[in-house]
Structure formats: structure tokens, C-alpha cells
Enzyme design. Structure first.
Site, PDB file in Angstrom:
ATOM      1  N   GLY A  58      -3.540  -5.771  11.306  1.00  0.00           N
ATOM      2  CA  GLY A  58      -3.474  -5.352  10.237  1.00  0.00           C
ATOM      3  C   GLY A  58      -4.494  -6.070   9.532  1.00  0.00           C
ATOM      4  O   GLY A  58      -5.213  -6.001   9.105  1.00  0.00           O
ATOM      5  N   ASN A  93       0.587  -1.511  -0.062  1.00  0.00           N
ATOM      6  CA  ASN A  93       0.288  -0.005  -0.187  1.00  0.00           C
ATOM      7  C   ASN A  93       0.856   1.276   0.130  1.00  0.00           C
ATOM      8  O   ASN A  93       1.838   1.166   0.413  1.00  0.00           O
ATOM      9  CB  ASN A  93      -0.700  -0.060   0.948  1.00  0.00           C
ATOM     10  N   VAL A 128      -0.871   4.536   0.480  1.00  0.00           N
ATOM     11  CA  VAL A 128      -2.079   5.380   0.820  1.00  0.00           C
ATOM     12  C   VAL A 128      -1.761   6.766   0.982  1.00  0.00           C
ATOM     13  O   VAL A 128      -2.635   7.996   0.766  1.00  0.00           O
ATOM     14  CB  VAL A 128      -2.513   4.489   2.072  1.00  0.00           C
ATOM     15  N   THR A 141       5.810  -1.008   8.286  1.00  0.00           N
ATOM     16  CA  THR A 141       5.569  -2.003   6.587  1.00  0.00           C
ATOM     17  C   THR A 141       6.950  -2.473   6.288  1.00  0.00           C
ATOM     18  O   THR A 141       7.770  -0.859   6.294  1.00  0.00           O
ATOM     19  CB  THR A 141       4.393  -1.831   5.406  1.00  0.00           C
ATOM     20  N   GLY A 192       1.640  -8.227   5.868  1.00  0.00           N
ATOM     21  CA  GLY A 192       0.874  -8.916   5.608  1.00  0.00           C
ATOM     22  C   GLY A 192       1.966 -10.525   6.175  1.00  0.00           C
ATOM     23  O   GLY A 192       2.980 -10.456   6.466  1.00  0.00           O
ATOM     24  N   GLY A 200       2.761  -7.679  12.375  1.00  0.00           N
ATOM     25  CA  GLY A 200       3.678  -8.143  10.929  1.00  0.00           C
ATOM     26  C   GLY A 200       3.638  -9.228  10.382  1.00  0.00           C
ATOM     27  O   GLY A 200       3.664 -10.233  10.552  1.00  0.00           O
ATOM     28  N   LYS A 245       6.987   4.181  16.918  1.00  0.00           N
ATOM     29  CA  LYS A 245       6.645   3.231  15.512  1.00  0.00           C
ATOM     30  C   LYS A 245       8.333   2.905  15.238  1.00  0.00           C
ATOM     31  O   LYS A 245       7.859   4.107  14.762  1.00  0.00           O
ATOM     32  CB  LYS A 245       5.721   3.100  15.202  1.00  0.00           C
ATOM     33  N   CYS A 254       7.759   8.761   8.706  1.00  0.00           N
ATOM     34  CA  CYS A 254       7.146  10.161   7.964  1.00  0.00           C
ATOM     35  C   CYS A 254       8.234  11.104   7.126  1.00  0.00           C
ATOM     36  O   CYS A 254       9.306  10.698   7.663  1.00  0.00           O
ATOM     37  CB  CYS A 254       5.949  10.768   8.358  1.00  0.00           C
TER      38      CYS A 254
END
Length: 299
Positions: free
Chosen positions: A261, A67, A69, A189, A213, A239, A161, A126
Site C-alpha cells: 500500500g 490518514n 480519509v 492501520t 508504512g 503492513g 479485513k 467502520c
């Protein structure tokens, strides 16, 4: 049996909905009882409303999804006025995931939301717009600096995080602990890419994105284990957790709590199944509490 505590905050069970996969709980509340979670880490919040990245920004790959997003969210004002009151209806801890593009934004967000929630989760993935766009979380010095500033203004416990896209994640963990973090969460991720061979174009408009995933679970387990050897503050592991067996691995590696998640997209009942599975495992193996599993790996 399932109750845990992180810096004085008691969670009735160690399962937290992971940020970015659960929104603010509204849509999922139509499918499952949000009271089943020990905590909910909200969709990432920024000071101003963000539309996010252009489509396509999510694609399925072997063992997970990629992703990009782009932190789409309604902004902190809407979060405070609309989302916090909604989440307070449920018997679950609220963890506000905050995102800034400079140090000042992180501290401002912490001032606004920390009095309203149980914990904040500082997402350091970020880009630092003031210093060339490098991601804050890749630099231990920046992790220390931002964590320290957020801790100065926050009135609730601070979780940091961590990104896995570094050579040694333990350096980030130690920097966060030194700066006063109450806990760390990992992993975010993993940088990834996929290409459509017919169009020869990336499947993500922004070219690369973050892989989540089951494909990243072995990486996450390893990083949780490494950080557990280096820091004393609680670790929230995540994770690729798809079932209770995956969750048990994280506890054994050193996680005090877990976040789920991507599994929520394919199995909304995952929280219930994982919770029951953990409890049954504890009973079957003679453990009185999930806390007895933390770091209890035999090498």
C-alpha cells in the site's frame, strides 16, 4: 513459481494492491502496468457516495503516514458502472473492498458487487451507527455476525479485513473463520496521532487517524504469525511492506499472499521489484513455489 490460490481463485502472483492506496487503478495505470499485480483490492466502497473527512486528512510521520480519509468514494453505483469495467480490462483479479455502517449495508453491498468481481474484502473498521459507534471489527461477536450474513449472500469468496487495534487479534480471526470466511487480511492501520508543536494543533483534522508504512511492519508480522497458529484459512498479510525482503517475512510468518500500500506512494515500481525479488529468493534458496514459504519459519 509465484502462483497462489485462495478459495479456488488463482492469482498469478501473491502481490495485491492494498485498498485505499491504489484508488481504482486509473491513475496508477498511467505509471505502471496493472497486469503486474496478482490482484487489486479497490478503494473502499459504500452504498452511497461519500465526500470523506475534512482536510487535512493525511500527514507524513517517521516511518509512514497517518490518514483519516473517511472512506471518500463514488458509491456502489458508480463503482459498478465505471470502475469494474475499467478493471476488467486487465489480467488481474478484482477484489472489491466493501464498507457498511450497519449489518444491512454490508449484506446489500455484497449482493450487488459479488457477482461482478473475483473476491470481496469486508472492511470491519467502520463504526456501527446503530449501536453507539463502536467499530465492528473490535468485537468478535460482530465479526462473526457480519461475516456470516455476508457469506449467505455473496457468490464469490469473502475476505475479512481485521483491525490491529484490539488486545488479541486471533479472537477476531477465529470468529471470521467460524462464520465461514474464505480468508482474512491483516493488518489494517494502527490508531495514531501527530501534533504540530508550533500551532499546537493535531496534524489531522479528525485528531487521530490510521498509521501505515514501515513503522507498523513488526506489529503486522507478529499478528500474522499469531493468527497462522490459530486458523486454517488463508491469510493475506500487509503492513509496511517496502521491498521483497519484507514480503518474504510475511510469507514465513504465515501469509499466503500480501498487499502493498504505502510503498506505492513513494515507489510506483514496487510491485515489479518485489515480484522479481521474491522469484530470485525462491531460486537462490531452492524453493519451487512461493507456497513453500508459507509458515516456514524456524523457531
Amino acid at each position: 513459481m509465484l502462483e497462489i490460490e485462495i478459495s479456488g481463485v488463482k492469482l498469478k502472483n501473491p502481490i495485491i494492491a492494498a485498498s485505499g492506496t491504489f484508488g481504482f487503478g486509473r491513475e496508477f495505470s498511467k505509471l505502471i502496468d496493472l497486469n503486474l499485480f496478482g490482484g487489486i483490492s479497490t478503494k473502499g466502497i459504500t452504498l452511497k457516495k461519500r465526500a470523506g473527512n475534512p482536510q487535512p486528512r493525511l500527514c507524513e510521520v517517521y516511518g509512514g503516514i497517518i490518514n483519516s480519509v473517511g472512506l471518500e468514494n463514488p458509491g456502489v453505483e458508480a463503482f459498478v458502472n465505471d470502475e469494474v469495467p475499467f478493471l476488467k480490462k486487465f489480467d488481474t483479479k478484482i477484489i472489491a473492498n466493501i464498507n457498511g455502517f450497519n449489518k444491512e449495508e454490508f449484506t446489500e453491498l455484497a449482493k450487488i458487487v459479488s457477482p461482478l468481481v473475483d473476491m470481496i474484502e469486508v472492511n470491519l473498521s467502520c463504526p456501527n451507527v446503530k449501536e453507539g459507534g463502536m467499530v465492528f471489527g473490535k468485537d468478535p461477536n460482530k465479526v462473526y455476525e457480519i461475516t456470516k450474513e455476508v457469506k449467505k449472500v455473496s457468490v464469490c469468496p469473502v475476505i475479512v479485513k481485521l483491525t490491529p487495534n484490539v488486545t488479541d487479534i486471533t479472537e477476531l480471526a477465529k470468529a471470521a473463520e467460524k462464520a465461514g470466511a474464505d480468508a482474512i487480511s491483516l493488518i489494517n492501520t494502527v490508531s495514531a496521532m501527530a501534533i504540530d508543536i508550533e500551532t499546537r494543533k493535531p496534524l489531522i483534522k479528525m485528531v487521530t487517524g490510521g498509521l501505515s508504512g514501515p513503522a507498523i511492519k513488526p506489529i503486522a508480522i507478529r499478528m500474522v504469525y499469531e493468527c497462522f497458529q490459530k486458523v486454517k484459512i488463508p491469510i493475506i498479510g500487509m503492513g509496511g511492506i517496502m521491498n521483497y525482503k519484507d514480503a518474504i517475512e510475511f510469507f514465513l510468518a504465515g501469509a499466503t499472499a500480501i498487499q502493498i500500500g504505502t510503498v506505492n506512494f513513494v515507489n510506483p515500481n514496487a510491485v515489479l521489484e518485489i515480484r522479481e525479488g521474491i522469484e530470485n529468493y525462491l531460486k537462490a534458496h531452492g524453493f519451487e513455489s512461493v507456497k513453500d514459504l508459507v509458515g516456514n519459519i524456524i523457531i
